[in-house]
Every structure is written in C-alpha cells, then in structure tokens.
Design a protein around this motif. Structure first.
Motif, mmCIF file in Angstrom:
data_model
loop_
_atom_site.group_PDB
_atom_site.id
_atom_site.type_symbol
_atom_site.label_atom_id
_atom_site.label_comp_id
_atom_site.label_asym_id
_atom_site.label_seq_id
_atom_site.Cartn_x
_atom_site.Cartn_y
_atom_site.Cartn_z
ATOM 1 N N GLU A 1 4.113 1.254 -12.044
ATOM 2 C CA GLU A 1 4.990 2.239 -11.723
ATOM 3 C C GLU A 1 5.607 1.776 -10.421
ATOM 4 O OE1 GLU A 1 3.080 6.369 -12.691
ATOM 5 O OE2 GLU A 1 1.276 5.252 -12.337
ATOM 6 N N HIS A 2 5.017 1.071 -9.683
ATOM 7 C CA HIS A 2 5.732 0.586 -8.483
ATOM 8 C C HIS A 2 5.927 -0.760 -8.147
ATOM 9 C CE1 HIS A 2 4.543 4.903 -7.326
ATOM 10 N NE2 HIS A 2 3.344 4.595 -7.992
ATOM 11 N N ASN A 3 6.846 -0.945 -7.284
ATOM 12 C CA ASN A 3 6.952 -2.583 -6.851
ATOM 13 C C ASN A 3 5.756 -2.782 -5.732
ATOM 14 O OD1 ASN A 3 7.873 -4.640 -4.678
ATOM 15 N ND2 ASN A 3 9.226 -4.901 -6.458
ATOM 16 N N ALA A 4 4.757 -3.710 -5.831
ATOM 17 C CA ALA A 4 3.757 -3.988 -4.921
ATOM 18 C C ALA A 4 4.304 -4.249 -3.531
ATOM 19 C CB ALA A 4 2.584 -4.860 -5.816
ATOM 20 N N THR A 5 5.361 -5.118 -3.365
ATOM 21 C CA THR A 5 5.649 -5.215 -2.135
ATOM 22 C C THR A 5 6.214 -4.306 -1.373
ATOM 23 O OG1 THR A 5 6.011 -7.869 -3.020
ATOM 24 C CG2 THR A 5 7.024 -7.082 -1.145
ATOM 25 N N ALA A 6 7.082 -3.691 -2.176
ATOM 26 C CA ALA A 6 7.802 -2.553 -1.466
ATOM 27 C C ALA A 6 6.693 -1.428 -1.025
ATOM 28 C CB ALA A 6 8.849 -2.225 -2.312
ATOM 29 N N LEU A 7 5.909 -1.287 -1.855
ATOM 30 C CA LEU A 7 4.639 -0.347 -1.594
ATOM 31 C C LEU A 7 4.190 -1.013 -0.632
ATOM 32 C CD1 LEU A 7 3.363 2.288 -2.369
ATOM 33 C CD2 LEU A 7 1.820 0.902 -3.870
ATOM 34 N N ALA A 8 3.674 -2.062 -0.397
ATOM 35 C CA ALA A 8 2.787 -2.354 0.803
ATOM 36 C C ALA A 8 3.561 -2.434 1.878
ATOM 37 C CB ALA A 8 2.657 -3.934 0.613
ATOM 38 N N VAL A 9 4.863 -2.520 1.991
ATOM 39 C CA VAL A 9 5.651 -2.431 3.321
ATOM 40 C C VAL A 9 5.646 -0.838 3.735
ATOM 41 C CG1 VAL A 9 7.947 -2.374 4.304
ATOM 42 C CG2 VAL A 9 6.824 -4.436 3.205
ATOM 43 N N ALA A 10 5.924 0.142 2.790
ATOM 44 C CA ALA A 10 5.984 1.509 2.857
ATOM 45 C C ALA A 10 4.448 1.878 3.460
ATOM 46 C CB ALA A 10 6.383 2.285 1.775
ATOM 47 N N LEU A 11 3.427 1.483 2.919
ATOM 48 C CA LEU A 11 2.120 2.101 3.433
ATOM 49 C C LEU A 11 1.815 1.421 4.716
ATOM 50 C CD1 LEU A 11 0.204 1.819 -0.020
ATOM 51 C CD2 LEU A 11 1.164 3.986 1.120
ATOM 52 N N TYR A 12 2.161 0.009 4.753
ATOM 53 C CA TYR A 12 1.929 -0.567 6.300
ATOM 54 C C TYR A 12 2.596 0.512 7.195
ATOM 55 C CZ TYR A 12 1.463 -3.557 10.128
ATOM 56 O OH TYR A 12 1.494 -4.155 11.214
ATOM 57 N N GLN A 13 3.908 0.796 7.006
ATOM 58 C CA GLN A 13 4.598 1.532 7.942
ATOM 59 C C GLN A 13 3.926 2.968 8.000
ATOM 60 O OE1 GLN A 13 8.686 1.148 6.383
ATOM 61 N NE2 GLN A 13 9.195 -0.752 7.616
ATOM 62 N N LYS A 14 3.529 3.522 7.010
ATOM 63 C CA LYS A 14 2.896 4.887 7.067
ATOM 64 C C LYS A 14 1.938 4.982 7.978
ATOM 65 C CE LYS A 14 0.850 8.506 4.087
ATOM 66 N NZ LYS A 14 0.906 8.725 2.668
ATOM 67 N N TYR A 15 0.914 3.840 7.632
ATOM 68 C CA TYR A 15 -0.516 3.867 8.395
ATOM 69 C C TYR A 15 -0.659 3.357 9.810
ATOM 70 C CZ TYR A 15 -2.287 6.198 4.191
ATOM 71 O OH TYR A 15 -2.471 7.050 3.103
ATOM 72 N N VAL A 16 0.072 1.920 10.005
ATOM 73 C CA VAL A 16 0.070 1.101 10.990
ATOM 74 C C VAL A 16 1.158 1.451 12.109
ATOM 75 C CG1 VAL A 16 0.160 -0.968 11.888
ATOM 76 C CG2 VAL A 16 -1.215 -0.474 9.720
ATOM 77 N N GLY A 17 2.587 1.450 11.268
ATOM 78 C CA GLY A 17 3.731 1.559 12.175
ATOM 79 C C GLY A 17 4.862 0.741 11.589
ATOM 80 N N PRO A 18 6.194 0.768 12.200
ATOM 81 C CA PRO A 18 7.093 -0.249 11.899
ATOM 82 C C PRO A 18 6.602 -1.680 11.892
ATOM 83 C CG PRO A 18 7.857 1.318 13.484
ATOM 84 C CD PRO A 18 6.338 1.322 13.533
ATOM 85 N N LEU A 19 7.422 -2.339 11.006
ATOM 86 C CA LEU A 19 7.061 -3.739 11.011
ATOM 87 C C LEU A 19 7.704 -4.437 12.158
ATOM 88 C CD1 LEU A 19 7.276 -4.562 7.036
ATOM 89 C CD2 LEU A 19 5.250 -4.716 8.646
#
Length: 143
Positions: free
Chosen positions: A123-141
């Motif tokens: 249902e999701h692109n793993a790479t794009a999801l990983a980036v989005a979740l990193y930004q959600k929980y950690v902050g901007p890349l």
C-alpha cells in the motif's frame, strides 16, 4: 500510541511479505464454494488471533502484519487505553478480567467474522514512507 500503531501498520503494509491480505487470499483460494471460502478465511483469522472458539490459546500464532495491526491489534490497544483512562478517572484499579471479556466480545469475536478485504499488494512506497516517518518523529532530513 494510536498514531504509532497506525504508522507501524503502514510500514508493514509497504511489503507484501508482512501483510495480512495475502494470508487471507491464500486461505480463501482453497475454497470451492463461497461458504467454504468463508470458513477457510474464518480459520485463517482464528489461527492468528484466538486459536479456538473462545480464545483457548490467545495470540499463539500472533503476527506483525499490515492489516492485522490496524484491523485487530489497534482495536485491542484502543480498548485497553480507553478502559485504563476510565478507571484512572474514576479512581478505580484496572480490572484485567473485565478487559479480557471486553476484548473477546468487542474485538476478537468481531474480527473472526469480519470480511474486510485487505490488500495483497503493498500500500505504500517504503522509501517515501521511511522519509515521512523520520520527519514526523525526528525532524527534517539534513544533508
């Protein structure tokens, strides 16, 4: 907690090897009639959750699969959190027996007979999801 569970489900749903949909679709594929397909789906769901008509061996074959987290485990956690908060607000101790009975009646029995169709492809692109979740929980890349 609820957001974390849904994000966890999204991560799992980014790889078909970690999804509930293929498990149920495979079980149904062995049926030769709609009634047989429904029985096989019931058994596939039951094996992952109750493992018997009344939960004799609860979570015996538990899996961390996309669809199962949002369709089953999320509901159990939500009920636990709601009951815990209610007990806390009333100054009462948590009643695990009442919780287990409520889970059986409101989540487990329902899940066995529910016929929600879960996806069989990611249902999701793993790479794009990983980036989005990193930004959600950690902050901007950062570069």
């Amino acid at each position: 907690m609820r957001d974390i569970l849904m994000d966890y489900d999204a991560i799992l749903s980014s790889d078909s090897n970690f999804m509930l949909g293929p498990w149920i679709a495979d079980a149904r594929s062995w049926g030769t009639t709609p009634a047989e397909e429904d029985l096989l789906e019931f058994n596939a769901r039951n094996q992952l959750t109750l493992w018997g008509p009344t939960g004799e061996i609860n979570d015996y074959a538990a899996k961390s699969w996309g669809g199962l987290v949002r369709g089953y485990y999320y509901k159990r956690w939500d009920l636990f959190l709601n009951m815990s908060l209610s007990d806390l607000q009333q100054g009462a101790p948590f009643d695990p027996t009442a919780y287990f009975h409520a889970v059986y009646a409101q989540v487990e029995q329902w899940f066995q007979t529910d016929r929600t169709v879960f996806p069989v492809v990611p249902e999701h692109n793993a790479t794009a999801l990983a980036v989005a979740l990193y930004q959600k929980y950690v902050g901007p890349l950062s570069a």
